[in-house]
Each structure stands twice: as structure tokens, then as C-alpha cells.
Design a protein around this motif. Sequence first.
Motif, short mmCIF file in Angstrom:
data_model
loop_
_atom_site.label_atom_id
_atom_site.label_comp_id
_atom_site.label_asym_id
_atom_site.label_seq_id
_atom_site.Cartn_x
_atom_site.Cartn_y
_atom_site.Cartn_z
N PRO A 79 19.46 -1.10 -3.91
CA PRO A 79 18.42 -0.47 -3.14
C PRO A 79 18.04 0.90 -3.87
N SER A 80 16.83 1.34 -3.54
CA SER A 80 16.41 2.63 -4.43
C SER A 80 17.20 3.75 -3.61
N ASN A 81 17.04 4.90 -4.39
CA ASN A 81 18.05 6.20 -4.04
C ASN A 81 17.02 6.93 -4.11
N TYR A 82 16.44 7.53 -2.67
CA TYR A 82 15.24 8.62 -2.76
C TYR A 82 15.86 10.00 -3.13
N ASP A 83 17.14 9.89 -2.90
CA ASP A 83 17.83 11.47 -3.78
C ASP A 83 17.53 11.40 -5.10
N ASN A 84 17.64 10.41 -5.92
CA ASN A 84 17.53 10.19 -7.13
C ASN A 84 15.96 10.31 -7.46
N PRO A 85 15.38 11.46 -8.20
CA PRO A 85 14.02 11.66 -8.54
C PRO A 85 13.51 10.52 -9.41
N PHE A 86 14.30 10.14 -10.21
CA PHE A 86 13.74 8.84 -11.02
C PHE A 86 13.31 7.80 -10.12
N GLU A 87 14.25 7.20 -9.39
CA GLU A 87 14.20 6.31 -8.17
C GLU A 87 13.16 6.37 -7.19
N LEU A 88 12.99 7.75 -6.96
CA LEU A 88 11.80 7.95 -5.80
C LEU A 88 10.54 7.93 -6.51
N ARG A 89 10.63 8.36 -7.66
CA ARG A 89 9.18 8.40 -8.32
C ARG A 89 8.93 6.95 -8.43
N LYS A 90 9.71 6.05 -9.06
CA LYS A 90 9.42 4.56 -9.08
C LYS A 90 8.82 3.82 -7.73
N ALA A 91 9.76 4.18 -6.74
CA ALA A 91 9.33 3.81 -5.30
C ALA A 91 8.07 4.18 -4.94
N VAL A 92 7.75 5.54 -5.07
CA VAL A 92 6.43 5.98 -4.68
C VAL A 92 5.15 5.32 -5.63
N HIS A 93 5.54 5.08 -6.88
CA HIS A 93 4.39 4.56 -7.70
C HIS A 93 4.12 3.17 -7.12
N LEU A 94 5.32 2.47 -6.75
CA LEU A 94 4.84 1.27 -6.11
C LEU A 94 4.33 1.00 -5.09
N PHE A 95 4.52 1.94 -4.15
CA PHE A 95 3.65 1.89 -2.81
C PHE A 95 2.32 2.24 -3.13
N ALA A 96 1.82 3.19 -4.05
CA ALA A 96 0.67 3.47 -4.25
C ALA A 96 -0.15 2.38 -4.81
N ARG A 97 0.64 1.62 -5.74
CA ARG A 97 0.05 0.51 -6.35
C ARG A 97 -0.37 -0.72 -5.33
N PHE A 98 0.78 -0.75 -4.40
CA PHE A 98 0.65 -1.73 -3.35
C PHE A 98 -0.48 -1.21 -2.55
N HIS A 99 -0.72 -0.06 -2.16
CA HIS A 99 -1.90 0.42 -1.32
C HIS A 99 -3.24 0.13 -1.99
N LYS A 100 -3.43 0.08 -3.37
CA LYS A 100 -4.53 -0.19 -4.01
C LYS A 100 -5.03 -1.79 -3.98
N ALA A 101 -3.90 -2.31 -3.98
CA ALA A 101 -4.04 -3.80 -3.66
C ALA A 101 -4.34 -4.20 -2.06
N ALA A 102 -3.68 -3.55 -1.39
CA ALA A 102 -3.75 -4.25 -0.02
C ALA A 102 -4.96 -3.62 0.52
N LYS A 103 -5.92 -4.30 0.35
CA LYS A 103 -7.61 -4.05 0.64
C LYS A 103 -8.00 -5.32 0.93
N GLY A 104 -9.14 -5.62 1.86
CA GLY A 104 -9.96 -6.59 1.57
C GLY A 104 -9.33 -7.96 2.30
N PHE A 105 -8.24 -7.57 3.20
CA PHE A 105 -7.41 -8.69 3.74
C PHE A 105 -7.89 -9.03 5.08
N ALA A 106 -8.53 -10.25 4.95
CA ALA A 106 -8.90 -10.62 6.20
C ALA A 106 -8.61 -12.25 6.50
N PRO A 107 -7.16 -12.15 6.90
CA PRO A 107 -6.30 -13.72 7.12
C PRO A 107 -6.83 -14.37 8.21
#
Length: 340
Positions: free
Chosen positions: A103-131
Amino acid sequence: MRDLPTFDKTEIIRIVRRGYGIRVQKIIPYRHIYRLETNLGTLFFKPFHSKEAKLQLIVKAQEHLKKQGFTRFIPFIPTLNGKPYYCYKKQLFYLTRWIDGHPSNYDNPFELRKAVHLFARFHKAAKGFAPPIEIPDFLGKWPLMFKKRTLELKKCRKNAQKYPRPTPFENLFFKHIDYYIEQAEKAIELLDKTDYVLLSKAGKRELPFCHHDPAHHNILITSTNKAFLIDFDYLIRDLHLHDLASLIIRNGKASTWNLKRCEFLIKAYQEIKPITPEEFAVIHAFMTYPYDIWLLARARYIEKKPWPLTYYIKELIRKTKNEKARQYFLDKFLYSYLLL
């Protein structure tokens, strides 16, 4: 929390063999999930303790993300019948490959940056969803949600005042509740002054969805420093700002509301996805609402959960001990991102 059923090893071997045609050689339980050593390698096996419609929604969301180019999640392994999950005796199960990581460690700047980048990329893809399946919908509903919760906070205060013999919890609760009701009303006012309505109208056209649980343990970091997003169980229709504000709040609480960590997080997010001044204002209003206090008060005075008194007291102390640091953080956030 409700008790979840467990499954013996013979039953798991039978389920995986029948549903997937896979031979299980070893089973290692981890709470309510299982690590399987099989003829196809190491796999993740999970009983799904919710309605089938929710699991179908997760499947559709992952299919959508893949089409949008986001693949940093762990897809389901299809059954022998080609379905993404298996039903046995009215219980749902699914299999994925096992990711060797932590599990990522948000106290670790390297892993926090990885996690934040992942969420930002997820948000860019999480559009146009009409299930073709109903999705829990929070889009455009924050004002109503804030007002409803504030009425409940006031009801909790009233219910606490009815106790003929206040406990130590009530004595502590009365010291804080007026402040948090003021915070709740302030959040409503702040949100009303933002462009939330316009952003929500745009959202109804863009059809976004949120992960809705940006906890550190829902980001896995592999030995090769790849990040994977897991556990889509709480997926909702809403602006990406819901996830982003929740991520900032989690890091604020974990760091005693350290503004530098917030600045680091926001900078990392904007390396992938920009945040507009209008969005910062909405984030600020969301963070101002005292969600944790509402949740605890509701549990005691409305839901009447039979938790030990010591647990209630411990939780209230934990949730209020840094309220001055939290207020300072909110004020600095306002100055740093909205008033410059």
C-alpha cells in the motif's frame, strides 16, 4: 461492522476449479480475501459481499477506463463462461492476478506523488461514462447534502441535550458541537458563492465518475515503482473534485494539517491535470464541512450504534484535537489559492 462469512479451503478450491478451470495449489487468507497459488501463478480471490448490480457497475467502469487508455487497475479474470465474476450458492466471487506490491505511504513524498499522478490520470479517463446500470449520483447535490447533514448535526445536539445523565462523551461533545455547526453553515455559504452549479451542469454533459475512496491502501506500489488503483466498491457519479478534496483532507489529517504537504499534492496533481480558480473555491468549501464530526454524531444520536462509550470518546478526541491546526490550514488554503 457486520461479520462477513469465511470459506474453507476445500470450498475455495471447488469454486475456482468449477468457475475458472484453474487448479489451486495453496491458499493464504488475508482477512476476507485470499491469495491463491495456482497452475496459472499467484491470484487474488475475493468474495463480493454486495449486490450483483454494484459488481456489474465496477466491471463497466473498468471497461470504460481501459477504452480511455487508463490501465493502472487490476482487471477481473473471466470465468469459463466468459463472465467477469462467478456465482456459487448465491455468493459472488471474482479473481484477478496478484500484484506484488505494498500500500502506498502518503508520508513518503515519492509515493504520494505517484498516487496523486495516478488519481489525476484516472480523473482524465473517468469521463463520458453512461453505463446501462444505475450509479450512485452525487453530481449537483452537494448543497442539499450539506444542508441535510447540518440539520442532522443540530438534531444530534438536541438529542444529546435530552440525556438525563450526560456521559463524559456528552460533556466533551457540548464543548465542540456549536463550533462545528458554525463550520457546517459556513461551508454552505462558501459553496453558494462558488461556481459549483455551473461546474455541475458541465459535469452532467461530461458524465464523470469518482473512485470515492482515495485511501493510501487503495494505491498499490510495485517493486518497479508502478502504481495501481484498486477497490472500486464505492464508485459514484460526481465531479473529480470530490476525490481531490478527499485526498487533500486525508493528507491534512495525517500530517496535522501541514500546508506544505497540501502544496506538494496540488502541484503534483496539476502536473497531470490543471485545477482552475473556480475549482479551488469548490474544494475549499468541501473541506470546510466537518464531515468527520457529522459522521460520529450521527452514529451516536441518530443511528444509535452500540459502540463502547470509550470508543466514542476516543474518536471524538481524535477528531477534534487538531481543530485549530485545521482552521489555520483552511485559512491559509483560502489565501494561497483563492485570494492571490
